[in-house]
Design a protein around this motif. Sequence first.
Motif, short mmCIF file in Angstrom:
data_model
loop_
_atom_site.label_atom_id
_atom_site.label_comp_id
_atom_site.label_asym_id
_atom_site.label_seq_id
_atom_site.Cartn_x
_atom_site.Cartn_y
_atom_site.Cartn_z
N LEU A 39 0.72 -1.37 -0.14
CA LEU A 39 0.09 -0.07 0.01
C LEU A 39 0.82 1.44 0.05
CD1 LEU A 39 -3.01 -0.90 2.71
CD2 LEU A 39 -2.98 -0.98 0.05
N THR A 40 0.30 2.16 -0.72
CA THR A 40 0.94 3.63 -0.55
C THR A 40 0.86 4.16 0.87
OG1 THR A 40 -0.78 4.98 -1.10
CG2 THR A 40 0.44 3.92 -2.83
N LEU A 41 2.02 5.15 1.05
CA LEU A 41 1.68 5.70 2.31
C LEU A 41 0.54 6.45 2.42
CD1 LEU A 41 3.48 6.26 4.83
CD2 LEU A 41 4.31 8.39 3.94
N ALA A 42 -0.13 7.11 1.45
CA ALA A 42 -1.33 7.79 1.70
C ALA A 42 -2.41 6.70 2.20
CB ALA A 42 -1.66 8.50 0.35
N GLU A 43 -2.47 5.46 1.46
CA GLU A 43 -3.45 4.44 1.69
C GLU A 43 -3.24 4.09 3.19
OE1 GLU A 43 -3.95 2.67 -2.63
OE2 GLU A 43 -2.39 1.87 -1.23
N ILE A 44 -2.05 3.79 3.57
CA ILE A 44 -1.96 3.35 4.93
C ILE A 44 -2.41 4.62 5.90
CG2 ILE A 44 0.17 2.88 6.54
CD1 ILE A 44 1.44 1.62 4.30
N PHE B 177 11.54 2.16 7.33
CA PHE B 177 11.38 1.07 8.08
C PHE B 177 10.67 0.08 7.03
CE2 PHE B 177 7.65 -1.35 9.81
CZ PHE B 177 8.08 -1.68 10.98
N ARG B 178 10.14 0.28 6.04
CA ARG B 178 9.65 -0.89 5.09
C ARG B 178 10.77 -1.38 4.38
NH1 ARG B 178 5.04 0.78 0.96
NH2 ARG B 178 3.78 -0.59 2.18
N ARG B 179 11.97 -0.95 4.10
CA ARG B 179 12.96 -1.62 3.55
C ARG B 179 13.65 -2.46 4.44
NH1 ARG B 179 13.72 3.42 1.35
NH2 ARG B 179 15.27 4.21 3.18
#
Length: 257
Positions: free
Chosen positions: A217-222, A249-251
């Motif tokens: 999910l994109t950051l906006a969706e999250i 964090f995602r990486r």
Amino acid sequence: MTKDRDITALLRHAYGRFDRRLPIGPVTWPFHDLLWIHQGRARIRFEDGDHVDLSAPDGILILPGTPFSGEAVGGAATASVCHFRMSGAEGAGHRRAPVPERIDLQALVRLALRLAKDSPEATERRTRLLRAILDGFDAGTGAPERDRRAQRLAQAWDQAAANLGGMRSLVDVAALIGLRESALRTLHREVHGTPAGAHLRELRLTRAEALLATTGLTLAEIARQVGYGHAETLSAAFQQSRGMTPGGFRRHARPFA
């Protein structure tokens, strides 16, 4: 009880997720297993037919020689494990984190994870921290009335965690159990000694971590799913609390099986 026994070895500390495709066990460990649920729900099953349902934030200490298995309930669960050895003999079994201690214990568990990742050689500090966590498991649940109030508060937070996108503020959380915002703030501080607003923020960020680690999910969706109006607001809160950007964090996030 663990307070009179020594921690002799730190074996493994890991953070990740499991679901119906990646269950836990069945397994029987020859060491202690501290399993902490950071996001979502899980069911831990034991050989005698007993089971324990965990709903974040919640944890269980599984003693050596205890056969068990587990699975996520209602989707994936984000969790951490800490494997360690203690001196002396102890029978098989398990212990649940007391309700009034769980929020504070989660903060300690998160710190222990960070130390295991960033300073694995700091064994003395990590051992002291694990001892503090175990002391929390040994703590009683307090007077019956306090426990009832803690259970009511836990109910509100469980429901809020399941619908963070709809929790615009503490007003919405309080309404889940028929309270005003001021009463919820007072109840939370009486039970946990911390601000309710800080706990709501932690729920949002913990859920954001799970989505960053397990979805594309994109950051906006999250941000929308966890109750922030804009990606920029989530990003600022995440970096202030976690010391890294959501992308960073995602990486670095990795699941465990």
